[in-house]
Write a protein that holds these residues in place. Structure first.
Motif, PDB file in Angstrom:
ATOM      1  N   CYS A 117       0.758  -1.175  -0.073  1.00 63.03           N
ATOM      2  CA  CYS A 117      -0.179   0.130  -0.119  1.00 63.03           C
ATOM      3  C   CYS A 117       0.874   1.280   0.049  1.00 63.03           C
ATOM      4  O   CYS A 117       0.537   2.022  -0.744  1.00 63.03           O
ATOM      5  CB  CYS A 117      -0.874  -0.006   1.209  1.00 63.03           C
ATOM      6  N   ALA A 118       2.081   1.212   0.840  1.00 65.18           N
ATOM      7  CA  ALA A 118       2.886   2.501   0.844  1.00 65.18           C
ATOM      8  C   ALA A 118       3.670   2.702  -0.496  1.00 65.18           C
ATOM      9  O   ALA A 118       3.541   3.671  -1.111  1.00 65.18           O
ATOM     10  CB  ALA A 118       4.079   2.221   1.675  1.00 65.18           C
ATOM     11  N   GLN A 119       3.935   1.690  -1.368  1.00 67.18           N
ATOM     12  CA  GLN A 119       4.199   1.959  -2.627  1.00 67.18           C
ATOM     13  C   GLN A 119       3.240   2.406  -3.549  1.00 67.18           C
ATOM     14  O   GLN A 119       3.725   3.200  -4.353  1.00 67.18           O
ATOM     15  CB  GLN A 119       4.745   0.463  -3.112  1.00 67.18           C
ATOM     16  N   ALA A 120       1.984   1.924  -3.457  1.00 68.79           N
ATOM     17  CA  ALA A 120       1.232   2.532  -4.401  1.00 68.79           C
ATOM     18  C   ALA A 120       0.948   3.966  -4.099  1.00 68.79           C
ATOM     19  O   ALA A 120       0.693   4.627  -4.949  1.00 68.79           O
ATOM     20  CB  ALA A 120      -0.135   1.513  -4.175  1.00 68.79           C
ATOM     21  N   VAL A 121       0.502   4.061  -3.046  1.00 76.19           N
ATOM     22  CA  VAL A 121       0.170   5.610  -2.411  1.00 76.19           C
ATOM     23  C   VAL A 121       1.387   6.522  -2.993  1.00 76.19           C
ATOM     24  O   VAL A 121       1.172   7.719  -3.282  1.00 76.19           O
ATOM     25  CB  VAL A 121      -0.046   5.789  -0.840  1.00 76.19           C
ATOM     26  N   SER A 122       2.468   6.094  -2.682  1.00 77.75           N
ATOM     27  CA  SER A 122       3.800   6.648  -3.194  1.00 77.75           C
ATOM     28  C   SER A 122       3.880   7.160  -4.588  1.00 77.75           C
ATOM     29  O   SER A 122       4.399   8.219  -4.977  1.00 77.75           O
ATOM     30  CB  SER A 122       5.090   6.480  -2.564  1.00 77.75           C
ATOM     31  N   GLU A 123       3.209   6.422  -5.355  1.00 75.90           N
ATOM     32  CA  GLU A 123       3.375   6.466  -6.707  1.00 75.90           C
ATOM     33  C   GLU A 123       2.285   7.400  -7.222  1.00 75.90           C
ATOM     34  O   GLU A 123       2.297   8.032  -8.304  1.00 75.90           O
ATOM     35  CB  GLU A 123       3.341   5.124  -7.442  1.00 75.90           C
ATOM     36  N   ARG A 124       1.003   7.226  -6.537  1.00 76.90           N
ATOM     37  CA  ARG A 124      -0.117   7.827  -6.934  1.00 76.90           C
ATOM     38  C   ARG A 124      -0.769   9.151  -6.523  1.00 76.90           C
ATOM     39  O   ARG A 124      -1.450   9.840  -6.955  1.00 76.90           O
ATOM     40  CB  ARG A 124      -1.298   6.699  -6.764  1.00 76.90           C
ATOM     41  N   LEU A 125      -0.364   9.284  -5.061  1.00 74.50           N
ATOM     42  CA  LEU A 125      -1.019  10.366  -4.174  1.00 74.50           C
ATOM     43  C   LEU A 125      -0.885  11.827  -4.943  1.00 74.50           C
ATOM     44  O   LEU A 125      -1.668  12.599  -4.886  1.00 74.50           O
ATOM     45  CB  LEU A 125      -0.784  10.196  -2.972  1.00 74.50           C
ATOM     46  N   PHE A 126       0.620  11.777  -5.234  1.00 78.25           N
ATOM     47  CA  PHE A 126       0.884  13.181  -5.770  1.00 78.25           C
ATOM     48  C   PHE A 126      -0.106  13.435  -7.256  1.00 78.25           C
ATOM     49  O   PHE A 126      -0.188  14.468  -7.365  1.00 78.25           O
ATOM     50  CB  PHE A 126       2.299  13.413  -6.175  1.00 78.25           C
ATOM     51  N   GLU A 127      -0.149  12.454  -8.024  1.00 81.09           N
ATOM     52  CA  GLU A 127      -1.027  12.528  -9.019  1.00 81.09           C
ATOM     53  C   GLU A 127      -2.351  13.173  -8.806  1.00 81.09           C
ATOM     54  O   GLU A 127      -2.995  13.999  -9.399  1.00 81.09           O
ATOM     55  CB  GLU A 127      -1.189  11.343 -10.065  1.00 81.09           C
TER      56      GLU A 127
END
Length: 499
Positions: A117-127
């Motif tokens: 989950c941390a990996q996915a959020v680090s990739e997606r949240l800023f977008e």
């Protein structure tokens, strides 16, 4: 319908990680004190390999990075570093510049029950945040870029600051982009399409957090027409992560925090000759009585004795806000549907005890605004692995001293026309700075070194060696993953920035 062996192994790993979540702060503080007590000038009595000072520094610096910003306006540079305890590390970090504005974003993400989950959020949240900040006419332009699949779409929103060990999940890129596009189209359909529409930063940041969490949940939800399960998305949704994000645009600083990571501002009072630490986020855990009251107020009084139990949500989860962790968010029927399909002895454990009135968990962030001033020198974002070991006041003092000492690494060449008294003043400050010059040029590394090695006698090599050589199967009892980002402000900009 049964789930195949390969897929089930994935679920079993998730449950194993869920069942291994520990008390974190309390255990690690006790064991760290135990380590300190067993480290003295004569050496450690524990039989772990003795590392040389060079080996210690090599380990501490392995993941460090320093970025100098050429057009950062209020941000001059930033240092960042990570030290793993889990294998693989469950923390993530992200930094990026928004291409359509002058804004910068920084984030730390502390995963639990795995790193998915941390990996996915680090990739997606800023977008998601970048999209939420766009005015309607730019949102429409980005929508067309997505439709036409233009090559420039990958850099249309953000320019990332990359680290050597960064990993991006390319296998999920198509799904991620599809759901981001859906978010864009929905925002366009509900906007008034006017450039002068009212914009509220709080709403934009909250919308981005909440919508990404909804997408993570939806992506993992079994389909309505039969049980179609994506094991990778299940891994992301059933693990979780807290997030602490800073958005900086000129003198305007916003912190959006969900969970128990922290943002702390370092300011210097020249009149009092002292550093001040200002906490710009609150930890969402059982020690936060306001947070506990919020949760209890959202559920029937009949649940008040167990909704927070043993300082955990339903007796299990330590952070009281987080991405993922859908086993505290989905309806009971949806969780039951999935666990029945799993058809294993572990399945019943996926539904927490006393699970009557979900959702119990939210990702909705608390948001803090601060207008930067010339006395504000730096901002620190860090996961709780750092705050477990060092207080905010100590962290700010350490970075403040590090700033003074770091200036002496480079030779001083006075500008033409500088008066002798000004040169003398600078040289006196540099002389003082030499006394504070640290082993590490990177301030994030300096903090990690102090977090692991500080004792009543200062930073001790024996303790550092011990803390870095503890076997993998017990290291979590001594320390957590640590991620630190230190953002330095441009004093010239802040001094001349209009009020």
């Amino acid at each position: 319908m049964k789930i195949g062996g390969v897929i089930w192994r994935n679920y079993r790993q998730i449950w194993t990680r869920l069942s291994q979540l520990d008390n974190g702060h309390h255990k690690r503080v006790v064991f760290s004190q135990h380590v300190a007590n067993r480290c003295d000038d004569a050496g450690s009595t524990l039989s772990y390999p003795k590392l040389t000072p060079q080996q210690v520094s090599s380990i501490l610096r392995n993941n460090e990075n320093t970025f100098e910003l050429k057009r950062g306006k209020s941000v001059r540079s930033f240092d960042t570093n990570q030290l793993a305890s889990n294998d693989p590390i469950e923390d993530r970090r992200s930094e990026a510049r928004l291409t359509q504005t002058d804004g910068l974003m920084f984030g730390v993400f502390d995963g639990h029950a795995g790193c998915a989950c941390a990996q996915a959020v680090s990739e997606r949240l800023f977008e998601y945040i970048a999209v939420s900040l766009l005015p309607p006419h730019l949102l429409d332009e980005f929508n067309h870029a997505l439709k036409d699949r233009l090559p420039s779409v990958n850099t249309w929103l953000l320019n990332w600051y990359r680290h050597d060990n960064d990993y991006f999940n390319t296998s999920m890129a198509s799904l991620y982009r599809s759901n981001l596009h859906r978010y864009v189209t929905e925002m366009l359909s509900t906007s008034c399409m006017e450039d002068d529409h009212e914009f509220v930063m709080w709403d934009a940041l909250t919308s981005a957090f909440v919508r990404l969490d909804q997408d993570i949940s939806t992506e993992a939800m079994p389909g309505a027409n039969g049980l179609v399960i994506n094991p990778e998305m299940i891994d992301i949704a059933f693990s979780g992560t807290v997030a602490c994000v800073a958005h900086i645009d000129g003198p305007h600083l916003h912190i959006a925090n969900s969970g128990d990571s922290m943002a702390v501002l370092g300011s210097y009072d020249e009149d009092q000759n002292r550093w001040h630490a200002t906490e710009l986020s609150k930890e969402h855990n059982a020690q936060n009585l306001t947070e506990v009251k919020r949760i209890k107020d959202n559920h029937p009084s009949s649940e008040s004795n167990f909704v927070i139990k043993n300082d955990r949500l339903l007796g299990q989860l330590a952070p009281l806000r987080a991405f993922g962790d859908v086993r505290y968010k989905w309806q009971h029927a949806d969780l039951k549907k999935l666990t029945m399909a799993m058809n294993t002895p572990y399945a019943q454990n996926f539904i927490p005890p006393n699970y009557y009135t979900p959702p119990y968990l939210t990702v909705s962030p608390e948001i803090k605004y601060h207008r930067l001033r010339s006395q504000d020198k730096f901002l620190i974002l860090a996961t709780d692995g750092l705050w477990d070991m060092l207080s905010p006041d100590m962290v700010i003092r350490l970075v403040g001293q590090h700033m003074t000492g770091k200036q002496t690494y480079d030779p001083y060449v006075p500008n033409k026309g500088v008066k002798l008294k000004d040169i003398n003043s600078v040289l006196l400050k540099r002389k003082s700075g030499i006394e504070n010059r640290a082993i590490d040029k990177n301030s994030a590394t300096h903090l990690i070194r102090n977090a692991l090695g500080t004792s009543e006698f200062g930073v001790q090599h024996n303790k550092l060696s011990l803390m870095l050589s503890i076997p993998q199967d017990i290291v979590r009892l001594y320390r957590d993953d640590i991620t630190v980002t230190v953002i330095f402000f441009d004093q010239d900009f802040l001094r001349t920035c209009p009020a």
